[in-house]
Scaffold this motif. Sequence first.
Motif, mmCIF file in Angstrom:
data_model
loop_
_atom_site.group_PDB
_atom_site.id
_atom_site.type_symbol
_atom_site.label_atom_id
_atom_site.label_comp_id
_atom_site.label_asym_id
_atom_site.label_seq_id
_atom_site.Cartn_x
_atom_site.Cartn_y
_atom_site.Cartn_z
ATOM 1 N N TYR A 93 0.872 -1.175 0.000
ATOM 2 C CA TYR A 93 0.000 0.000 0.000
ATOM 3 C C TYR A 93 0.911 1.228 0.000
ATOM 4 C CZ TYR A 93 -3.806 -3.203 1.203
ATOM 5 O OH TYR A 93 -4.725 -4.234 1.186
ATOM 6 N N LEU A 122 -7.408 3.166 0.583
ATOM 7 C CA LEU A 122 -6.270 2.784 -0.246
ATOM 8 C C LEU A 122 -6.335 1.314 -0.625
ATOM 9 C CD1 LEU A 122 -3.203 4.552 1.436
ATOM 10 C CD2 LEU A 122 -4.575 5.331 -0.496
ATOM 11 N N ASP A 123 -5.785 1.009 -1.782
ATOM 12 C CA ASP A 123 -5.638 -0.370 -2.232
ATOM 13 C C ASP A 123 -4.165 -0.632 -2.454
ATOM 14 O OD1 ASP A 123 -6.215 -2.907 -3.024
ATOM 15 O OD2 ASP A 123 -7.493 -2.351 -4.712
ATOM 16 N N LYS A 124 -3.809 -1.900 -2.655
ATOM 17 C CA LYS A 124 -2.422 -2.223 -2.957
ATOM 18 C C LYS A 124 -2.017 -1.571 -4.263
ATOM 19 C CE LYS A 124 -1.526 -6.434 -0.343
ATOM 20 N NZ LYS A 124 -1.088 -7.851 -0.420
ATOM 21 N N ALA A 140 -1.449 3.507 4.677
ATOM 22 C CA ALA A 140 -0.350 3.113 3.797
ATOM 23 C C ALA A 140 0.748 2.352 4.529
ATOM 24 C CB ALA A 140 0.242 4.339 3.125
#
Length: 247
Positions: free
Chosen positions: A38, A68-70, A100
Amino acid sequence: MELAKCLELNRHEIVSIVGSGGKTSLLNYLAQYYRQEYTVMTTTTKIFLPRTIDYDRAILTNNKSFILDKGITLLGAPLPRVNKLAQPVLPVLKKAFKQADKVFIEADGAKMRPLKGWRTTEPVIIPETTTTVGVIPLSVCGQSICEQTVHRLPEFLALGDFKYHQLITPVVLARVISQSGGLFQHSQGRKILFLNQAECAALQSDYEVLAALSTRFLRQLALVISGSIKTQQGMIIWRNEQLQKQS
């Protein structure tokens, strides 16, 4: 050794990158290296908008309702009529910090010059920073101090009683690095010195910079790295063993 490994980053890091001669390239390189995590790319100053292939998604508004996403998330506030991003509002940044694994922040500007002098308000380093990486290009040695090599020339000259058109040497770089109003002004967290463009520099100039740094100043650093963003290789040429024992 691969350059990213030289930094010895922890699982969660907020990294502010300052200095000149490779900040944006280091920002992009580190984000790519940690693309499977992330990862956030952003700025506390202004940066050119990265290429779309250099990130996976962009959050370019001040809307705090995001998850958030990877992959790499680009965070910033678009500037009208120019292809640049400015710092997002603090609530957006702080939310990203919580989600993150890695946050990479370009926290300084040098107007494409290899060296710079700093105003009292620069660099713009946020308190949450866990590691400050100061970048200095070795390839500038042998050039002269002038408008073409230095951003904010008056501030630079004042750092070491330097003279206009003076030759730039490893000793000059060491002075810029270690002065209280120099490279690590306002730094937070671990301090890492990265001597960039080692592949273009004269033999042993990295060790000449290291030798010109006082023991007192070196005690403030965690690592000194010599390497190249271009080749993505580096080596640790000095480590603060005292800090290692304390951690």
